[in-house]
Structure formats: C-alpha cells, structure tokens
Scaffold this active site. Structure first.
Site: not given
Length: 446
Positions: A249-251
């Site tokens: 859900g992120d980098d």
C-alpha cells in the site's frame, strides 16, 4: 488474490533469472554477506512450539532464541520452523543465528495489540513516525546484532496488520505502529526466500545497519493498507536488494536517513544502496528516495526494475527543514505500465516531526541520473521541482520514452528551480533540462 499475486511474483522472478542466465551473466551484489552454514540445528517444536494456528508460541520462540544466545555454538545455530501456523507475540533475534521457515511454515503475529512492547523512538526521528513518544517494537526485531539470517523455503511471516490499519484509520493509535521486521545497529544480515505479508507498518526496515542483503523475497499487502512500505533502508550502508516482488500500500523501496532536526543532528547517511531486479505495484512509488533524508542519501543504484499499476514510477522527495543531501543517484533500465506519473523529483513532500524544525535547513540535491526508462500508459511524464533557494542541479535524463494514455492530457513535464540535461527524451522535457550548455550533466553516463 494472495495466490495470484504469489504466482505472478514467482513467474516474474523466474523470467528475470532465466533472461540473465540465458545471456550468460547475472550481476549481483549479494556477495557482500556470505551465507552461513550452521552445524547446530534446533526446531521450534523442541521448545514446545505448536503450529495449530491457535496456540500462543511466544514462550517457545523466546526460549529457543535464549538457548542460541547463551550456548553460543561455534558457527551459530539454525532455528527450524516446520510446516504449520505458529501464532506468537513479537520477539527478538540474537547474533549468529538463522531463522529458517520450511515450506508451509507461517509465523503469525498475535492481534492482541495491548500486549505489544514499546521501544524508544529512533534518535534520527526524535519520536515515533506517526505519534509522539515511543513506538511499538517490530514483530521480529534485532538490535546490535551480527551474522543473522532469515531464510527458508518461502515460508511466510504474517503481521496480521488489519487491526493496526483500522486503528490508524479510526485515529485510535497511541504509538507508532510496529514494523514487520526491523534490524537496528546491526551488520551481516541476510533476508531471503521468505514471504512477508500484511505488515502493520513498514515491512523490512534496516536502520543504522551495514552489509545487508535482501534477496528473493515476496512482500504483499492490500493496496489500501496504510504505510506498508516494502523495504526501507534507513541511515544504512552497503545494502543489496535484489530479485524480489513487492505489492503493497506504499512505496516498494524507499531509501531514508532521518527526519528534520533529529536526522540532521544524528548525521548518519544512507549510502551504497543497490536495488536490482525488483518488480511490483503500489498506489504510491516504485523506487523512492525520501522523504526523510536529513542524514543524507548518496550512491544509490536502482536498475532492472518493473513497475505497474502504480502512482509514481520513480520518486525522489524531500522538503524544507530536511537539510541533508541527495546525490549520486542512478536509476536505469526501468519498465513501467499504467502509472500516473513516471518521474517525480520534488522539494515539497512530507510532514515534520514538530514545530522545532529549521525552515532554513534546505536539502542539497545534485547528481541524479535517470536513463533507459520505458513506460506505457503513463498519464504524466514527469515533474521536477526544486526549491527557490536550493535548486536541484546536475539532473540527467537520458533515453527515456514515456507513452501516455489516449485522449486529452495535461502538459507532460512540469519543472522549476532545476538545471541539467535531457538526451533522447520523449515527450520532450521542459526547457530547464534542454539547454546544450548543461549537457555535461549527462557526460559521465555514456
């Protein structure tokens, strides 16, 4: 969905490996830490471990690791986790050990958040990343260790992060959520051939570490899971990340080095970071530097990267108050598909730990090379926006082709307070990167 993601990751990794072997080479940085063979072996079941998914195995893990720590067998000890689901609270590793997960083995975090221990904030952050004060200890933790391996036959470490994500969404967090795996002040670390799933916060976080190899891992979390970064090398040196699949859900990978005045005071950069043959998707960035870069980030190489269904392909981000530097960054051989923004380099990203940051502490960004990048279904080619009193310099774009979506589009590039050069870039970049007087920015890359 998990099985589909896992199948995709295996196929992509196999293809990448086959491609390089077929052409007679496989460049790797993994030799910086040799894999250790352990003559002494114990099983978690020797200490009462039960893999039924219900029994709490905290005592078994802690006793097994206590035994490894205090008996100190020559060459270290391998702790074997056989097939089964082993529910446990968080636990600390020790030096000279291998945590080995058999095929079908799952180490699963308990959802009893009230039993989770607290640890001090990182000195380069000054407080928890989300909340003031301390932070919850990572699920699997190591501090001041040497010669540690987490590996196996693609067993799973499952953080059961859903309860933590909901606490974050509801504003009920008292302290910063736990990472899935964190090593601090450690060296000689190998993480390989393991699936990491549903981390409460960042997945793999080596901080103040050196000589770290992360290879052949799969990292999975839902796209809406908050702050579930894949791998975040933080104020660490000689880090090798290769041959992995990440969908979170992120980098996917974000190189960091401390937060504003605390990172400036701690003063430990991230340096000599290699990211190679990584594939994945994220609503945020594929390859990122920042935004916490106050200790400095230098000598980063990312190559042979595949990014799809993502927000940003390559994102280098910092902010006023950060100070520090970002220099000698090279990103090469990237393919991206269905990405909102291909390239983003910006000086106005990220929040601050408190009101004590110095707004005159400006970041120094110089020597960023992006080359051999191909994209399809890229909505916007790029944005490179430095700071008025700290322009980004020596930015080199070379052999970049980012194909957009059909239909009306905004201007492909947006630039300000930047200088450098662009060679064979389509769509044509902004004027600040087109001046022939700046062609020296790319001189060392041909």
């Amino acid at each position: 969905m998990f099985r589909i993601q896992l199948l995709v990751s295996v196929l992509l990794c196999c293809f990448t490996f086959w491609f390089h072997i077929s052409f007679g080479y496989l460049i790797t940085c993994s030799g910086i830490v040799p894999m250790r063979y352990r003559n002494d072996k114990v099983s978690i079941t020797d200490f009462g471990g039960v893999g039924d998914g219900k029994t709490l195995n905290t005592k078994a893990f802690r006793e097994a690791i206590y035994r490894i720590q205090h008996l100190r067998r020559r060459g270290g000890t391998l702790l074997y986790v056989p097939p089964g689901v082993y529910l446990t609270e968080s636990f600390n590793l020790t030096s000279h050990m291998t945590l080995y997960l058999a095929r079908g083995a799952v180490i699963k975090a308990t959802q009893d958040t009230w039993t989770w221990p607290l640890v001090a904030p990182l000195p380069s952050y000054g407080r928890g990343r989300e909340r003031p004060g301390g932070r919850y200890m990572s699920f699997i933790h190591g501090d001041g260790l040497r010669d540690v391996v987490i590996t196996g036959e693609n067993g799973t470490i499952d953080g059961q992060g859903g309860i933590w994500w909901n606490m974050w969404r509801q504003g009920n967090l008292q302290f910063t959520r736990p990472n899935l795996v964190e090593f601090m002040n450690s060296r000689g670390i190998i993480i390989s051939n393991v699936i990491f799933k549903n981390s409460p916060f960042w997945n793999i976080h080596p901080v103040y570490c050196s000589n770290v190899v992360i290879r052949y891992v799969t990292i999975l979390a839902p796209t809406d899971s908050p702050n579930t970064d894949g791998i975040d090398p933080d104020s660490s040196s000689n880090v090798c990340i290769e041959d992995s699949f990440i969908s979170t859900g992120d980098d996917l990978v974000a190189v960091k080095s401390g937060w504003d005045e605390y990172g400036i005071a701690y003063g430990r950069p991230s340096s000599h970071i290699t990211i190679r043959r990584v594939t994945g998707s994220s609503p945020f960035a594929g390859i990122a530097v920042g935004s916490e870069t106050s200790g400095g980030v230098e000598h980063v190489l990312a190559e042979n990267i595949v990014i799809y269904n993502s927000g940003i392909g390559v994102n280098i981000k910092t902010n006023i108050g950060r100070g520090g530097f970002i220099k000698n960054i090279t990103v090469s051989q990237v393919f991206m598909e269905n990405v909102r923004t291909g390239i983003k380099i910006t000086g106005d990203t990220g929040d601050h730990p408190d009101n004590q940051f110095n707004p005159n502490a400006l970041p120094y960004v110089k020597g960023v090379t992006l080359k051999n990048i191909w994209g399809v279904k890229v909505q916007k080619a790029g944005s490179i926006q430095g700071l008025k009193n700290a322009p980004f310099t020596n930015i080199c774009l070379s052999k970049i082709n980012l194909h957009g979506m059909t239909g009306p589009r905004s201007p492909p590039w947006k630039c300000s307070d930047v200088s450098g050069a662009a060679i064979e870039v389509s769509p044509s970049p902004c004027a600040q990167l087109s001046s022939p007087q700046q062609s020296g920015s790319c001189a060392n890359h041909f």
